[in-house]
Design a protein around this motif. Structure first.
Motif, PDB file in Angstrom:
ATOM      1  N   THR A  22       8.357   0.069   5.284  1.00  0.00           N
ATOM      2  CA  THR A  22       7.512   1.111   4.843  1.00  0.00           C
ATOM      3  C   THR A  22       8.550   2.415   4.832  1.00  0.00           C
ATOM      4  N   GLY A  23       9.170   2.421   5.918  1.00  0.00           N
ATOM      5  CA  GLY A  23      10.141   3.660   6.198  1.00  0.00           C
ATOM      6  C   GLY A  23      11.042   3.931   4.868  1.00  0.00           C
ATOM      7  N   ARG A  24      11.513   2.681   4.486  1.00  0.00           N
ATOM      8  CA  ARG A  24      12.371   3.022   3.282  1.00  0.00           C
ATOM      9  C   ARG A  24      11.609   3.119   1.816  1.00  0.00           C
ATOM     10  N   VAL A  25      10.519   2.789   1.860  1.00  0.00           N
ATOM     11  CA  VAL A  25       9.733   3.535   0.745  1.00  0.00           C
ATOM     12  C   VAL A  25       9.406   4.880   0.730  1.00  0.00           C
ATOM     13  N   LEU A  26       9.248   5.530   1.839  1.00  0.00           N
ATOM     14  CA  LEU A  26       9.169   6.796   2.176  1.00  0.00           C
ATOM     15  C   LEU A  26      10.570   7.798   1.824  1.00  0.00           C
TER      16      LEU A  26
ATOM     17  N   GLU B 230       0.813  -1.192   0.011  1.00  0.00           N
ATOM     18  CA  GLU B 230       0.065   0.253  -0.066  1.00  0.00           C
ATOM     19  C   GLU B 230       1.003   1.065   0.085  1.00  0.00           C
ATOM     20  N   TYR B 231       2.048   1.264   0.768  1.00  0.00           N
ATOM     21  CA  TYR B 231       2.800   2.355   0.813  1.00  0.00           C
ATOM     22  C   TYR B 231       3.545   2.509  -0.494  1.00  0.00           C
ATOM     23  N   ARG B 232       3.883   1.510  -1.200  1.00  0.00           N
ATOM     24  CA  ARG B 232       4.483   1.458  -2.646  1.00  0.00           C
ATOM     25  C   ARG B 232       3.470   2.291  -3.651  1.00  0.00           C
ATOM     26  N   GLN B 233       2.129   1.930  -3.474  1.00  0.00           N
ATOM     27  CA  GLN B 233       1.325   2.209  -4.553  1.00  0.00           C
ATOM     28  C   GLN B 233       0.938   3.720  -4.354  1.00  0.00           C
ATOM     29  N   VAL B 234       0.696   3.992  -2.957  1.00  0.00           N
ATOM     30  CA  VAL B 234       0.075   5.317  -2.688  1.00  0.00           C
ATOM     31  C   VAL B 234       1.151   6.633  -2.484  1.00  0.00           C
TER      32      VAL B 234
END
Length: 303
Positions: A133-137, A80-84
Motif C-alpha cells: 500500500t505504501g508503494r502504491v502511494l 482498493e488503494y490502487r483504484q482509489v
C-alpha cells in the motif's frame, strides 16, 4: 475561488465549511449521498461521483480554481488503494488536462517512508516502504510530481500524519473502550495532526504551496506509543493498556514503521502556525469537549 473537494468526508467537510466561511464557492464529491444534508447545511454543493469511474468524473461541472483530493480508502487493501489513489489520480489528471486548476492539493501519507529505526525523516528522505500500500502511494505521488515538473499540472503533495480531532483518534478511542494494546516495547513512534490544523495546512497549501513540492503535514511532537498512553492514563485516571507482541491493524496494513516525521519545510515555506502543536493540547481539547457534552464514558477495567 471555485473549489472542488474530492472525498468530502471527515477532513473534507471541515475544510469545505471553513472555505465557505472565507467566501469561496465549494463543491464536494463523495461516492454516496449519505452526508448530502450535512454538506448542504455547511454551504457545500454535494456531487456524487466515484474516482474510479471516468464517466462519473466527466459529469463534474468544471472548471475549478482549486481542487483538493482528500479521498480515503474504505477497505484499505492493496487493490482498493490502487483504484482509489493511483487510478483515481490518473482519471483526474486525464479529466483536468484540458483545463487544469490553479492549484491541486493531494493528501498522501508518511507511510511512504519505510524507516523503522526511530530516525528523523524529512521530505528529502528516501521513500522505500516495505508495504504494497505504501508503494502504491509512492507511485501516485510520482505521477503527480511528473505532471507538475512538466508544467502541465500544479500539484502540491501533503504527507498527512494520523488524523485526530472531534470524534476521531484511533488509539484514543480504543483506550476509552479498554481495547488498546501497547505494541512491542512501546517505543514505536507516533506522528499525528489535529483535524483543525490539517484544514489550516490545506488552505495554506492552496494559497502558497509550490507546484511539484511535498510537505509533511504533522505536528511538532512525535511521541513514543508508551508515552502517549501514559499521558492518557494519567489524564483520565485509567490504567495503562497491556503489552502486545503484534502491531495494530493500521500498522499491519501500511507496514510497521517507526520514525519522527519533520514538519520543518511546512513551517518554513508555508508559514503555518499550529493551533495544537503537541498532541497533549489537541487531546486536552477533545477530552474537554467530550466532558462538556457528557460523552466521556470512562470504562475502568475490572481488576
Amino acid at each position: 475561488m471555485r473549489v472542488l473537494i474530492v472525498g468530502c468526508g471527515y477532513v473534507g467537510l471541515a475544510l469545505g465549511t471553513e472555505l465557505v466561511k472565507q467566501g469561496h464557492q465549494v463543491l464536494g464529491v463523495r461516492r454516496s449521498a449519505v452526508a448530502d444534508a450535512e454538506m448542504k447545511s455547511a454551504g457545500i454543493t454535494p456531487l456524487p461521483a466515484d474516482l474510479a469511474r471516468p464517466e462519473d468524473l466527466a459529469k463534474l461541472p468544471g472548471p475549478f480554481d482549486w481542487i483538493v483530493n482528500t479521498v480515503s480508502s474504505a477497505k484499505g487493501g492493496v487493490e482498493e488503494y490502487r483504484q482509489v489513489y493511483l487510478q483515481g489520480t490518473r482519471n483526474l489528471l486525464y479529466l483536468l488536462s484540458a483545463s487544469p486548476p490553479k492549484k491541486f492539493v493531494y493528501t498522501s501519507s508518511p507511510s511512504v517512508y519505510g524507516q523503522n529505526d526511530g530516525s528523523l525523516v524529512q521530505v528529502t528522505s528516501p521513500t522505500e516502504p516495505a508495504s504494497e500500500t505504501g508503494r502504491v502511494l509512492v507511485e501516485t505521488e510520482n505521477l503527480l510530481r511528473a505532471a507538475a515538473q512538466q508544467g502541465k499540472f500544479p500539484a502540491v503533495i501533503l504527507r498527512v500524519a494520523a488524523i485526530y480531532g472531534p470524534g476521531r483518534g484511533h488509539l484514543f478511542l480504543r483506550f476509552l473502550k479498554n481495547e488498546a494494546e501497547i505494541a512491542g516495547n512501546g517505543e514505536r513512534i507516533l506522528n499525528m495532526i489535529h483535524r483543525d490544523d490539517l484544514v489550516g495546512v490545506l488552505i495554506c497549501a492552496l494559497k502558497s504551496g509550490r507546484p511539484g513540492e511535498i510537505y509533511n503535514a504533522v505536528d511538532d511532537e512525535p511521541v513514543a506509543q508508551i508515552h502517549f498512553f501514559r499521558w492518557l492514563s494519567q489524564r483520565l485516571g485509567k490504567p495503562m493498556p497491556p503489552f502486545s507482541s503484534e502491531a495494530g491493524n493500521g500498522a499491519r496494513k501500511r507496514g510497521f514503521t517507526s520514525k519522527k516525521v519533520s514538519n520543518r519545510k511546512l513551517k518554513m515555506e508555508l508559514g503555518y502556525r499550529f493551533k495544537y502543536p503537541m498532541f497533549r493540547q489537541g487531546y486536552t481539547a477533545e477530552i474537554t469537549r467530550l466532558e462538556r457534552a457528557g460523552l466521556l464514558d470512562i470504562k475502568l477495567e475490572p481488576r
